[in-house]
Design a protein around this motif. Sequence first.
Motif, PDB file in Angstrom:
ATOM      1  N   LYS A   1      24.392   4.056 -19.477  1.00 39.52           N
ATOM      2  CA  LYS A   1      23.081   4.568 -19.061  1.00 39.52           C
ATOM      3  C   LYS A   1      23.095   4.939 -17.567  1.00 39.52           C
ATOM      4  O   LYS A   1      22.555   5.961 -17.170  1.00 39.52           O
ATOM      5  CB  LYS A   1      21.999   3.521 -19.319  1.00 39.52           C
ATOM      6  CG  LYS A   1      21.656   3.371 -20.795  1.00 39.52           C
ATOM      7  CD  LYS A   1      20.545   2.325 -20.969  1.00 39.52           C
ATOM      8  CE  LYS A   1      20.159   2.159 -22.456  1.00 39.52           C
ATOM      9  NZ  LYS A   1      19.101   1.149 -22.650  1.00 39.52           N
ATOM     10  N   ASP A   2      23.727   4.026 -16.766  1.00 36.47           N
ATOM     11  CA  ASP A   2      23.802   4.338 -15.316  1.00 36.47           C
ATOM     12  C   ASP A   2      24.578   5.625 -15.076  1.00 36.47           C
ATOM     13  O   ASP A   2      24.203   6.457 -14.220  1.00 36.47           O
ATOM     14  CB  ASP A   2      24.477   3.173 -14.574  1.00 36.47           C
ATOM     15  CG  ASP A   2      23.593   1.919 -14.568  1.00 36.47           C
ATOM     16  OD1 ASP A   2      22.362   2.069 -14.804  1.00 36.47           O
ATOM     17  OD2 ASP A   2      24.132   0.818 -14.311  1.00 36.47           O
TER      18      ASP A   2
ATOM     19  N   LYS B   1      26.748  -5.055 -24.074  1.00 34.23           N
ATOM     20  CA  LYS B   1      25.519  -4.783 -23.285  1.00 34.23           C
ATOM     21  C   LYS B   1      25.884  -4.151 -21.938  1.00 34.23           C
ATOM     22  O   LYS B   1      25.241  -3.208 -21.476  1.00 34.23           O
ATOM     23  CB  LYS B   1      24.739  -6.086 -23.075  1.00 34.23           C
ATOM     24  CG  LYS B   1      24.077  -6.595 -24.353  1.00 34.23           C
ATOM     25  CD  LYS B   1      23.326  -7.893 -24.078  1.00 34.23           C
ATOM     26  CE  LYS B   1      22.636  -8.447 -25.347  1.00 34.23           C
ATOM     27  NZ  LYS B   1      21.921  -9.723 -25.102  1.00 34.23           N
ATOM     28  N   ALA B   2      26.928  -4.717 -21.259  1.00 33.15           N
ATOM     29  CA  ALA B   2      27.333  -4.165 -19.959  1.00 33.15           C
ATOM     30  C   ALA B   2      27.809  -2.719 -20.093  1.00 33.15           C
ATOM     31  O   ALA B   2      27.529  -1.855 -19.251  1.00 33.15           O
ATOM     32  CB  ALA B   2      28.444  -5.044 -19.352  1.00 33.15           C
TER      33      ALA B   2
ATOM     34  N   LYS C   1      26.854  -0.568 -22.382  1.00 33.40           N
ATOM     35  CA  LYS C   1      25.688   0.280 -22.599  1.00 33.40           C
ATOM     36  C   LYS C   1      24.941   0.535 -21.289  1.00 33.40           C
ATOM     37  O   LYS C   1      24.488   1.649 -21.012  1.00 33.40           O
ATOM     38  CB  LYS C   1      24.756  -0.367 -23.617  1.00 33.40           C
ATOM     39  CG  LYS C   1      25.320  -0.342 -25.046  1.00 33.40           C
ATOM     40  CD  LYS C   1      24.360  -1.019 -26.017  1.00 33.40           C
ATOM     41  CE  LYS C   1      24.918  -1.002 -27.461  1.00 33.40           C
ATOM     42  NZ  LYS C   1      24.012  -1.666 -28.419  1.00 33.40           N
ATOM     43  N   ARG C   2      24.819  -0.567 -20.479  1.00 31.78           N
ATOM     44  CA  ARG C   2      24.137  -0.371 -19.176  1.00 31.78           C
ATOM     45  C   ARG C   2      24.930   0.616 -18.302  1.00 31.78           C
ATOM     46  O   ARG C   2      24.370   1.481 -17.645  1.00 31.78           O
ATOM     47  CB  ARG C   2      23.975  -1.715 -18.446  1.00 31.78           C
ATOM     48  CG  ARG C   2      22.845  -2.579 -19.012  1.00 31.78           C
ATOM     49  CD  ARG C   2      22.458  -3.665 -18.006  1.00 31.78           C
ATOM     50  NE  ARG C   2      23.576  -4.472 -17.609  1.00 31.78           N
ATOM     51  CZ  ARG C   2      23.980  -5.581 -18.265  1.00 31.78           C
ATOM     52  NH1 ARG C   2      23.334  -5.992 -19.351  1.00 31.78           N
ATOM     53  NH2 ARG C   2      25.017  -6.269 -17.841  1.00 31.78           N
ATOM     54  N   ALA C   3      26.260   0.429 -18.277  1.00 31.00           N
ATOM     55  CA  ALA C   3      27.088   1.332 -17.469  1.00 31.00           C
ATOM     56  C   ALA C   3      26.967   2.776 -17.953  1.00 31.00           C
ATOM     57  O   ALA C   3      26.924   3.729 -17.167  1.00 31.00           O
ATOM     58  CB  ALA C   3      28.558   0.867 -17.512  1.00 31.00           C
TER      59      ALA C   3
END
Length: 507
Positions: free
Chosen positions: A32-33, A25-26, A28-30
């Motif tokens: 996206k960021d 999840k982290a 994927k968030r990174a």
Amino acid sequence: MVVAVICALAGLFIGYSMAKSGIEKAYKRAQKDAESIIKKAEQDAAELKRKTIVEAREEVHRLREEVEAELRRREQEIRLIEERLLKREEMLSKREEMVEKKESSLEQLRVQLEMAKRKIEQREKELDEKFTELAGMTVEEARQIVLEEARSRYEHDLAVMFKQIKERYEEEAEKEAKKIIAAAVQRYAPEYVGEITVSTVSLPNDEMKGRIIGREGRNIRAFEKITGVDLVIDDTPEVVVLSSFNPIRREIARITLEKLVADGRIHPARIEEMYEKAKQEVEKAIKEAGQEAVLKVGVTAIHPELVKLLGKLKYRTSYGQNVLAHSIEVAQLAALMAEELGLDAEKAKRGGLLHDIGKALDHEVEGSHTEIGTEIVRRYGEPEYVVNMIMSHHGEVEPTCPESVLVAAADALSAARPGARRESLENYIKRLVKMEKIAMGFKNVEKAYAIQAGREIRVIVEPDKVDDAEAEKMAYEIAKKIEEEVEYPGVLKVVVIREKRSIAYAK
């Protein structure tokens, strides 16, 4: 115990699964960021590129406007220069036409003179032949007879004419000698009587005269010894006179005496103290006068000693005209004429300001003021054209540049300006009487009047006996005779008037 191990392994597996899920999840968030940051950066870069392009276009537009403005200014300057060149070409064309016309008229006159000469020679030849035929002798023999007869007939007249010429030139030589002596006396500064040799000092009362004289005359003797100026005390109430041909020395003495009178304490030591103070004041005034003259004219890079000598001219006069004011006026007039003629105004100003610098030096230097001025400007590094302007403004040498001619003309203009120079009343009256007498000495002159303060003489002739051509010739002859026999400042105008008046009376 086996159960505990199994539970531990299960817990480890669950923890690993949860950690892996959190990491994914982290990640994927990174991701996206990062994608959003990259997208924002691309947007910012596009915006910056757009702004840069706009600014560049504005800068190009501004530079184009500046270049166009500069081009317009240059084009205007070029148009002005072209107009001036066209005017100059028109002036040159007109001058060429005038020169061609003068040359044509001169050529016609030369042809006419040549024809007249041939006619005269032919007439002389005919007369000689006729005379030889009549007298029965050669031309040389006839010429000798005529010369002998003329010598015997006009010998007395020639003697009288020689005596008159001799007396006239002796009179002119005496005038020139007096002029030279007066100039030398003014530079040397001995005792002499003149209108520009004395200064007066007012006193509060006549009692001050006694204090100035001092016990047994010690104060007046000390004053005259220290200042080098004669102190004249007469019966004139509340006034004493300072007499000296050296104007600077006389000015120092005047200031010294005024300080002594204002102070009230007059004794030899005090006189010497006040003299030193007055001397410093006059030296300061000389320096300031020179600097003011240089600034007023606008001349640069003049040696300080020349500036000081210019200041000394403040205390020199020529026919009552202040020499420093005259030098400034000559510089300005010469510069104005140079500008009108398209010559170097700076050269004209410099030469005009320094043309009389030789008059600032005293009797320790020998020679005329032009010779002294030449030596002094060469010593302080002035250009050769200034030397030529000094030497040529009185015609001692030929001018080497057109500005030298302008300086000489400006010098004559400044001296001839009405009211610029003065002379004594007695000499003025004698000059007017002599001019009228010279004009009345010509044949067929009815009356002659000196007008315009002696700068113009009007001659009225008999109209029945003098025609226009003779009147013009008479004006020239009167002017030449006055020029030879009368000494006057500036330019004198001679006007011959020929008019016919018809008078009738009704009764």
